[in-house]
Motif scaffolding. Structure first.
Motif, short mmCIF file in Angstrom:
data_model
loop_
_atom_site.label_atom_id
_atom_site.label_comp_id
_atom_site.label_asym_id
_atom_site.label_seq_id
_atom_site.Cartn_x
_atom_site.Cartn_y
_atom_site.Cartn_z
N HIS A 1 -7.38 -2.35 -2.31
CA HIS A 1 -5.97 -2.59 -1.99
C HIS A 1 -5.67 -2.36 -0.51
O HIS A 1 -4.66 -2.81 0.00
CB HIS A 1 -5.03 -1.77 -2.90
N TRP B 1 -12.99 6.56 -0.26
CA TRP B 1 -12.62 6.85 1.12
C TRP B 1 -13.84 7.25 1.94
O TRP B 1 -14.73 7.93 1.43
CB TRP B 1 -11.65 8.04 1.17
N HIS C 1 -3.49 9.53 1.51
CA HIS C 1 -2.67 8.45 2.07
C HIS C 1 -1.76 8.96 3.18
O HIS C 1 -1.54 8.28 4.19
CB HIS C 1 -1.85 7.75 0.97
N HIS D 1 0.83 -1.21 0.00
CA HIS D 1 0.00 0.00 0.00
C HIS D 1 0.87 1.26 0.00
O HIS D 1 0.64 2.19 -0.76
CB HIS D 1 -0.92 -0.03 1.23
N ASP E 1 -9.34 4.50 4.13
CA ASP E 1 -9.19 4.04 2.76
C ASP E 1 -10.08 2.82 2.56
O ASP E 1 -9.92 1.82 3.27
CB ASP E 1 -7.72 3.67 2.51
MN MN Z 1 -4.93 3.36 -0.78
#
Ligand code: MN
Length: 243
Positions: A207, A168, A119, A71, A203
């Motif tokens: 992934h 998100w 992120h 990630h 998130d």
């Molecule tokens: Mn992500």
């Protein structure tokens, strides 16, 4: 906390706090001074990948080391690279006078730079000893506005896990209304209240959880709130955006 902080712990915590404050001040805090009027800015890779603020395995058993490694090192790194490429492409398009791709480059910048910002906040939003109800200032705001922490979590989960495809769950402060808002952000840059300041971001791209939770986004969200969320980091971010 056992009261025996090492010097390394203290330094690490101080640097984490500084990082949270800097991220809370939004990307503008990392932006170089604007160029003098009439000059072409010498923008070279304005975005950089911050180091993960803990070891890859620090969030086990809730998020595995392989998840964090991929990630951070692959996905987050890709957004940093994409944002820098978009900036570079826009600079080059101005230099050559080309307009045909400008809109596409601008959209790429919105996607990748927003991915980088989110992120960066996401890593800071998690802690190995996280989870549970907030005790600080944001906790008070949540209880006043949502009635109870449980009522907040219920709606935050409903909105955050409702995102179709990739996105998100974002708790943000909206300064004009002076209230907290929850945004079901699509990709990284869609479905927001303009000007909102993200405080807490989860998130929900596959992934983020697929290796550990497969298709159970709801389970990941529950575990995240129960064991990973760092409310002190959220309080530090709030302090940076609301005086
Ligand atoms: Mn992500």
């Amino acid at each position: 906390m056992d009261g025996s902080l090492t010097r390394r712990d203290v330094l690490r915590r101080a640097s984490l706090a500084a990082g949270v404050a800097a991220a809370g001040a939004m990307a503008s805090a990392q932006t170089p001074d604007p160029p003098a009027a009439g000059s072409e800015p010498m923008v070279v890779s304005p975005y950089t990948l911050p180091p993960l603020p803990y070891a890859y395995d620090a969030l086990e058993p809730y998020l595995g080391a392989r998840t964090l490694e991929l990630h951070h090192d692959t996905h987050h790194a890709g957004y940093v690279r994409g944002a820098n490429e978009a900036v570079s492409n826009l600079v080059e398009a101005r230099r050559t006078g080309s307009t045909s791709m400008a809109g596409e480059y601008a959209a790429k910048l919105a996607f990748h730079a927003s991915g980088h910002v989110l992120h960066t906040l996401y890593w800071e939003n998690m802690a190995p000893d996280g989870g549970g109800a907030p005790q600080g200032r944001v906790g008070g705001m949540i209880r006043r506005q949502f009635g109870s922490y449980d009522a907040f979590v219920k709606q935050f989960k409903a909105i955050g896990t409702s995102v179709e495809g990739s996105g998100w769950g974002v708790l943000a402060y909206e300064p004009r209304g002076g209230l907290l808002v929850i945004a079901p952000v699509k990709n990284h840059e869609n479905v927001v209240v303009m000007g909102m300041e993200p405080l807490l971001v989860v998130d929900v791209w596959e992934h983020a959880y697929y290796l550990d939770y497969q298709s159970d986004r709801g389970k990941y969200f529950d575990v995240w709130m129960e064991h990973l969320v760092s409310w002190p980091a959220v309080d530090q971010r709030l302090a940076a955006v609301v005086r």
